[in-house]
Design a protein around this motif. Structure first.
Motif, PDB file in Angstrom:
ATOM      1  N   HIS A  65      38.568  41.881  49.845  1.00  0.00           N
ATOM      2  CA  HIS A  65      39.006  40.997  48.747  1.00  0.00           C
ATOM      3  C   HIS A  65      39.516  39.688  49.403  1.00  0.00           C
TER       4      HIS A  65
ATOM      5  N   TYR B  75      41.274  36.323  44.674  1.00  0.00           N
ATOM      6  CA  TYR B  75      41.016  37.323  43.765  1.00  0.00           C
ATOM      7  C   TYR B  75      42.204  38.270  43.526  1.00  0.00           C
TER       8      TYR B  75
ATOM      9  N   LYS C  11      44.481  36.443  41.445  1.00  0.00           N
ATOM     10  CA  LYS C  11      44.193  36.490  39.979  1.00  0.00           C
ATOM     11  C   LYS C  11      44.835  37.658  39.264  1.00  0.00           C
TER      12      LYS C  11
ATOM     13  N   ILE D  80      40.226  43.493  32.857  1.00  0.00           N
ATOM     14  CA  ILE D  80      39.649  44.524  33.953  1.00  0.00           C
ATOM     15  C   ILE D  80      40.086  46.135  33.492  1.00  0.00           C
TER      16      ILE D  80
ATOM     17  N   CYS E 260      34.310  47.314  40.716  1.00  0.00           N
ATOM     18  CA  CYS E 260      35.016  46.293  41.273  1.00  0.00           C
ATOM     19  C   CYS E 260      34.339  45.884  42.735  1.00  0.00           C
TER      20      CYS E 260
ATOM     21  N   ASP F 299      35.302  40.260  44.687  1.00  0.00           N
ATOM     22  CA  ASP F 299      35.705  38.941  44.079  1.00  0.00           C
ATOM     23  C   ASP F 299      35.916  38.993  42.339  1.00  0.00           C
ATOM     24  N   GLN F 300      35.607  40.129  42.111  1.00  0.00           N
ATOM     25  CA  GLN F 300      35.603  40.420  40.678  1.00  0.00           C
ATOM     26  C   GLN F 300      35.779  41.892  40.280  1.00  0.00           C
TER      27      GLN F 300
ATOM     28  N   GLY G  17      36.552  44.865  36.994  1.00  0.00           N
ATOM     29  CA  GLY G  17      36.134  45.319  35.810  1.00  0.00           C
ATOM     30  C   GLY G  17      35.927  46.597  35.403  1.00  0.00           C
TER      31      GLY G  17
END
Length: 341
Positions: free
Chosen positions: A86, A90, A93, A103, A155, A158-159, A161
């Motif tokens: 990561h 990120y 965040k 998320i 996941c 960088d993101q 969900g």
């Protein structure tokens, strides 16, 4: 190149408490009571059973397969561990409660102080992530390992969900590549009902990782870009049942292992393929799930490939019992045991 590949391979590995020598006496089954998420009933606002991991352990204890002394206690992944995959951006965040609420798909979380979210929501995710990383090393050492949690396949670096805040599958593979001599090729067999777009994005341009993904073509996440990373793909129709499902999965796994011999298989064993699952949309029976897991472990054993299993999604209260029954079946068939393989 992907964000994961951008890291220098010759960089000295960071200090971690996740890779250490574990005695041969415990089963290579990883768990911690810290996996379970309970806080003011908020977990009930998501269909995921956020206490299923503890229920699996209790079922295995009832069958006298394990006890607290014969499994491996998971450790929480620390920031330096997470930074293997990561970005700092990120992770920062996740200090915003609104981001975590998005998320986890539990919107009231957005209104809670982040220090509570860190302790009650993200710490369980970090502990499960640590468990997957630990289970990766155990699988190489012992021939197989099961993390009773993990499988956060939505996941990426960088993101997050889809109830996935940390990329545990990517992390486990990256740890192995960087720290274990002789591990240079991995295969992900993702049999959760949903497309595993997180690890697919992470390994998009990495030819060391071969991805097989079988999923309901009509449901979340529908990530067309991530599909480009899949080497072997099964896009399933609504209400696919046992016979069709098992035939397609077994044929594709056999084909994949005929073409490639990886140093490890990471098996994402989601139970949301179960008939009646409100998010999976498939119609596989409990016995079909047990047969599926049996087939994957048999393929690994026949080909003498270490296998790491994570439990991933499953949105019915019966899934904990099914996972436990599947593990018991693997044991009864001598596909898993305590001895070194």
């Amino acid at each position: 190149m992907s964000a994961v590949q951008n890291r220098k391979e010759d960089k000295q590995p960071h200090r971690t408490n996740l890779y250490f020598d574990i005695p041969s006496t415990p089963w290579p089954i990883v768990y911690s009571p810290d996996y379970n998420i309970t806080f003011l009933g908020l977990e009930k606002l998501h269909p995921f059973d956020s206490g299923k991991w503890g229920k699996i352990v209790n079922f295995l204890k009832e069958e006298m397969m394990i006890n607290d002394e014969t499994i491996v206690r998971a450790r929480e992944a620390q920031e330096d561990d997470l930074l293997v995959v990561h970005s700092k951006r990120y992770l920062n965040k996740l200090k915003w409660s609104f981001i975590v609420a998005t998320i986890t798909e539990i919107m009231p979380v957005a209104f809670l102080p982040n220090f509570i979210i860190q302790r009650k929501v993200l710490r369980p995710f970090r502990t499960q992530t640590g468990g997957t990383i630990m289970a990766g090393k155990l699988a190489i050492d012992r021939g197989w390992a099961i993390n009773l949690g993990g499988g956060f396949h939505h996941c990426s670096s960088d993101q997050g969900g889809g109830f996935c805040a940390y990329a545990d599958i990517t992390l486990a593979i990256k740890f192995l590549f960087e720290r274990v001599e002789g591990v240079s090729k991995a295969m992900i067999i993702d049999l959760d009902a949903h497309q595993g777009n997180g690890h697919e994005r992470d390994f998009m341009d990495d030819n060391r990782v071969y991805i097989l993904d079988a999923f309901n073509r009509y449901i979340y996440p529908g990530d067309g870009y991530a599909k480009r990373a899949i080497k072997w793909k099964i896009e399933l129709e609504w209400d696919t049942e046992d016979s069709e499902y098992l035939a397609k999965v077994e044929a594709l796994v056999a084909k994949a292992l005929h073409e490639v011999t990886p140093d490890i298989i990471v098996y994402n064993a989601g139970t949301d393929i179960l008939d009646g699952d409100q998010l999976g949309g498939l119609a596989v029976s409990p016995q079909g799930i047990i047969k599926r897991d049996e087939a994957i472990f048999k393929a690994a054993r026949i080909n003498k490939i270490p296998i790491l299993m994570v439990t991933s999604g499953g949105y019915q209260r019966s899934t904990a019992r099914i996972i436990a029954d599947s593990i018991l079946n693997l044991h009864h068939l001598h596909l898993i045991d305590q001895r070194l393989i």
